[in-house]
Design a protein around this motif. Structure first.
Motif, PDB file in Angstrom:
ATOM      1  N   LEU A 106       0.869  -1.166   0.000  1.00 35.53           N
ATOM      2  CA  LEU A 106       0.000   0.000   0.000  1.00 35.53           C
ATOM      3  C   LEU A 106       0.908   1.219   0.000  1.00 35.53           C
ATOM      4  O   LEU A 106       1.900   1.259   0.711  1.00 35.53           O
ATOM      5  N   GLY A 107       0.539   2.200  -0.774  1.00 39.31           N
ATOM      6  CA  GLY A 107       1.318   3.418  -0.805  1.00 39.31           C
ATOM      7  C   GLY A 107       0.499   4.567  -1.336  1.00 39.31           C
ATOM      8  O   GLY A 107      -0.688   4.428  -1.632  1.00 39.31           O
ATOM      9  N   VAL A 108       1.142   5.711  -1.428  1.00 36.53           N
ATOM     10  CA  VAL A 108       0.515   6.897  -1.997  1.00 36.53           C
ATOM     11  C   VAL A 108       1.462   7.499  -3.018  1.00 36.53           C
ATOM     12  O   VAL A 108       2.674   7.335  -2.941  1.00 36.53           O
ATOM     13  N   LYS A 109       0.883   8.198  -3.986  1.00 38.68           N
ATOM     14  CA  LYS A 109       1.672   8.959  -4.938  1.00 38.68           C
ATOM     15  C   LYS A 109       0.970  10.287  -5.164  1.00 38.68           C
ATOM     16  O   LYS A 109      -0.239  10.410  -4.981  1.00 38.68           O
ATOM     17  N   THR A 110       1.744  11.284  -5.520  1.00 34.71           N
ATOM     18  CA  THR A 110       1.195  12.603  -5.771  1.00 34.71           C
ATOM     19  C   THR A 110       0.595  12.626  -7.167  1.00 34.71           C
ATOM     20  O   THR A 110       1.303  12.437  -8.156  1.00 34.71           O
ATOM     21  N   THR A 111      -0.729  12.812  -7.218  1.00 32.99           N
ATOM     22  CA  THR A 111      -1.446  12.824  -8.490  1.00 32.99           C
ATOM     23  C   THR A 111      -2.922  13.084  -8.219  1.00 32.99           C
ATOM     24  O   THR A 111      -3.335  13.219  -7.079  1.00 32.99           O
ATOM     25  N   GLY A 112      -3.705  13.105  -9.235  1.00 34.02           N
ATOM     26  CA  GLY A 112      -5.149  13.214  -9.091  1.00 34.02           C
ATOM     27  C   GLY A 112      -5.612  14.623  -8.807  1.00 34.02           C
ATOM     28  O   GLY A 112      -4.840  15.522  -8.547  1.00 34.02           O
ATOM     29  N   CYS A 113      -6.913  14.788  -8.808  1.00 34.48           N
ATOM     30  CA  CYS A 113      -7.488  16.116  -8.631  1.00 34.48           C
ATOM     31  C   CYS A 113      -7.468  16.572  -7.177  1.00 34.48           C
ATOM     32  O   CYS A 113      -7.613  17.757  -6.909  1.00 34.48           O
ATOM     33  N   SER A 114      -7.265  15.656  -6.216  1.00 34.27           N
ATOM     34  CA  SER A 114      -7.212  16.050  -4.810  1.00 34.27           C
ATOM     35  C   SER A 114      -5.798  16.039  -4.253  1.00 34.27           C
ATOM     36  O   SER A 114      -5.595  16.386  -3.106  1.00 34.27           O
ATOM     37  N   GLY A 115      -4.825  15.597  -5.025  1.00 34.43           N
ATOM     38  CA  GLY A 115      -3.439  15.683  -4.585  1.00 34.43           C
ATOM     39  C   GLY A 115      -2.712  14.372  -4.398  1.00 34.43           C
ATOM     40  O   GLY A 115      -1.544  14.267  -4.703  1.00 34.43           O
ATOM     41  N   MET A 116      -3.363  13.343  -3.859  1.00 33.50           N
ATOM     42  CA  MET A 116      -2.696  12.070  -3.608  1.00 33.50           C
ATOM     43  C   MET A 116      -3.602  10.929  -4.041  1.00 33.50           C
ATOM     44  O   MET A 116      -4.822  11.015  -3.918  1.00 33.50           O
ATOM     45  N   ALA A 117      -2.983   9.870  -4.533  1.00 33.87           N
ATOM     46  CA  ALA A 117      -3.731   8.683  -4.952  1.00 33.87           C
ATOM     47  C   ALA A 117      -3.139   7.455  -4.271  1.00 33.87           C
ATOM     48  O   ALA A 117      -1.950   7.409  -3.959  1.00 33.87           O
ATOM     49  N   TYR A 118      -3.982   6.476  -4.045  1.00 40.24           N
ATOM     50  CA  TYR A 118      -3.547   5.213  -3.446  1.00 40.24           C
ATOM     51  C   TYR A 118      -2.863   4.350  -4.494  1.00 40.24           C
ATOM     52  O   TYR A 118      -3.217   4.376  -5.663  1.00 40.24           O
ATOM     53  N   VAL A 119      -1.881   3.568  -4.024  1.00 41.51           N
ATOM     54  CA  VAL A 119      -1.161   2.630  -4.879  1.00 41.51           C
ATOM     55  C   VAL A 119      -1.266   1.246  -4.240  1.00 41.51           C
ATOM     56  O   VAL A 119      -1.038   1.096  -3.041  1.00 41.51           O
ATOM     57  N   LEU A 120      -1.622   0.265  -5.039  1.00 44.70           N
ATOM     58  CA  LEU A 120      -1.645  -1.139  -4.617  1.00 44.70           C
ATOM     59  C   LEU A 120      -0.805  -1.936  -5.591  1.00 44.70           C
ATOM     60  O   LEU A 120      -0.991  -1.811  -6.809  1.00 44.70           O
ATOM     61  N   GLU A 121       0.125  -2.749  -5.078  1.00 45.88           N
ATOM     62  CA  GLU A 121       0.917  -3.608  -5.956  1.00 45.88           C
ATOM     63  C   GLU A 121       1.433  -4.806  -5.172  1.00 45.88           C
ATOM     64  O   GLU A 121       1.583  -4.745  -3.953  1.00 45.88           O
ATOM     65  N   PHE A 122       1.679  -5.888  -5.877  1.00 46.36           N
ATOM     66  CA  PHE A 122       2.229  -7.077  -5.251  1.00 46.36           C
ATOM     67  C   PHE A 122       3.694  -6.846  -4.903  1.00 46.36           C
ATOM     68  O   PHE A 122       4.389  -6.103  -5.589  1.00 46.36           O
ATOM     69  N   VAL A 123       4.148  -7.529  -3.852  1.00 48.86           N
ATOM     70  CA  VAL A 123       5.528  -7.401  -3.402  1.00 48.86           C
ATOM     71  C   VAL A 123       6.190  -8.765  -3.456  1.00 48.86           C
ATOM     72  O   VAL A 123       5.678  -9.736  -2.893  1.00 48.86           O
ATOM     73  N   ASP A 124       7.328  -8.816  -4.146  1.00 53.37           N
ATOM     74  CA  ASP A 124       8.128 -10.036  -4.181  1.00 53.37           C
ATOM     75  C   ASP A 124       9.324  -9.947  -3.246  1.00 53.37           C
ATOM     76  O   ASP A 124       9.776 -10.949  -2.715  1.00 53.37           O
ATOM     77  N   ASP A 125       9.860  -8.731  -3.049  1.00 54.25           N
ATOM     78  CA  ASP A 125      11.018  -8.504  -2.183  1.00 54.25           C
ATOM     79  C   ASP A 125      10.788  -7.257  -1.348  1.00 54.25           C
ATOM     80  O   ASP A 125      10.257  -6.260  -1.849  1.00 54.25           O
ATOM     81  N   LEU A 126      11.220  -7.304  -0.094  1.00 55.78           N
ATOM     82  CA  LEU A 126      11.090  -6.151   0.784  1.00 55.78           C
ATOM     83  C   LEU A 126      12.220  -5.151   0.544  1.00 55.78           C
ATOM     84  O   LEU A 126      13.338  -5.537   0.210  1.00 55.78           O
ATOM     85  N   ASN A 127      11.911  -3.876   0.744  1.00 54.04           N
ATOM     86  CA  ASN A 127      12.917  -2.825   0.739  1.00 54.04           C
ATOM     87  C   ASN A 127      13.299  -2.531   2.187  1.00 54.04           C
ATOM     88  O   ASN A 127      12.522  -2.802   3.112  1.00 54.04           O
ATOM     89  N   GLU A 128      14.455  -1.952   2.374  1.00 52.75           N
ATOM     90  CA  GLU A 128      14.963  -1.676   3.717  1.00 52.75           C
ATOM     91  C   GLU A 128      14.028  -0.776   4.522  1.00 52.75           C
ATOM     92  O   GLU A 128      13.866  -0.943   5.726  1.00 52.75           O
ATOM     93  N   GLU A 129      13.384   0.185   3.874  1.00 48.45           N
ATOM     94  CA  GLU A 129      12.529   1.147   4.579  1.00 48.45           C
ATOM     95  C   GLU A 129      11.085   0.669   4.771  1.00 48.45           C
ATOM     96  O   GLU A 129      10.250   1.405   5.290  1.00 48.45           O
TER      97      GLU A 129
END
Length: 107
Positions: free
Chosen positions: A28-51
């Protein structure tokens, strides 16, 4: 800090991962876009990032980066079916408003 899933959402994510045949969870994440400023992001994860922060709900791992967690803390992800329409719905207590189409929000 927490992200939760309804049982319907957990079941749907589990089914998606099983059909995909790989993956450790859903990002789950957010990105800057859309008419209100932020949009949700959903994607599958195969590997974790450090953060990444990882939340486990009903055996489903939800992965979120620390930047997005500031905007999504306390959010519950649901999966709803209404007539012919179905999809994930975000219940985000941090959202001050949403656009008319429901694709973006602001805090």
């Amino acid at each position: 800090m927490a992200i939760t899933l309804t049982e319907a959402a957990a079941s749907r994510v589990s089914a998606f991962l099983a059909n995909r045949g790989k993956g450790i969870g859903l990002r789950l994440g957010v990105k800057t876009t859309g008419c209100s400023g932020m949009a949700y992001v959903l994607e599958f994860v195969d590997d974790l990032n450090e953060e990444d922060e990882v939340f486990d709900h009903s055996g489903v791992k939800i992965i979120i980066d620390k930047k997005s967690l500031a905007y999504l803390d306390g959010t519950q992800l649901d999966y709803v079916k209404e007539g012919l329409n179905e999809g994930f719905e975000f219940n985000n207590p941090n959202a001050k408003s949403e656009c008319g189409c429901g694709e973006s929000f602001n805090v």
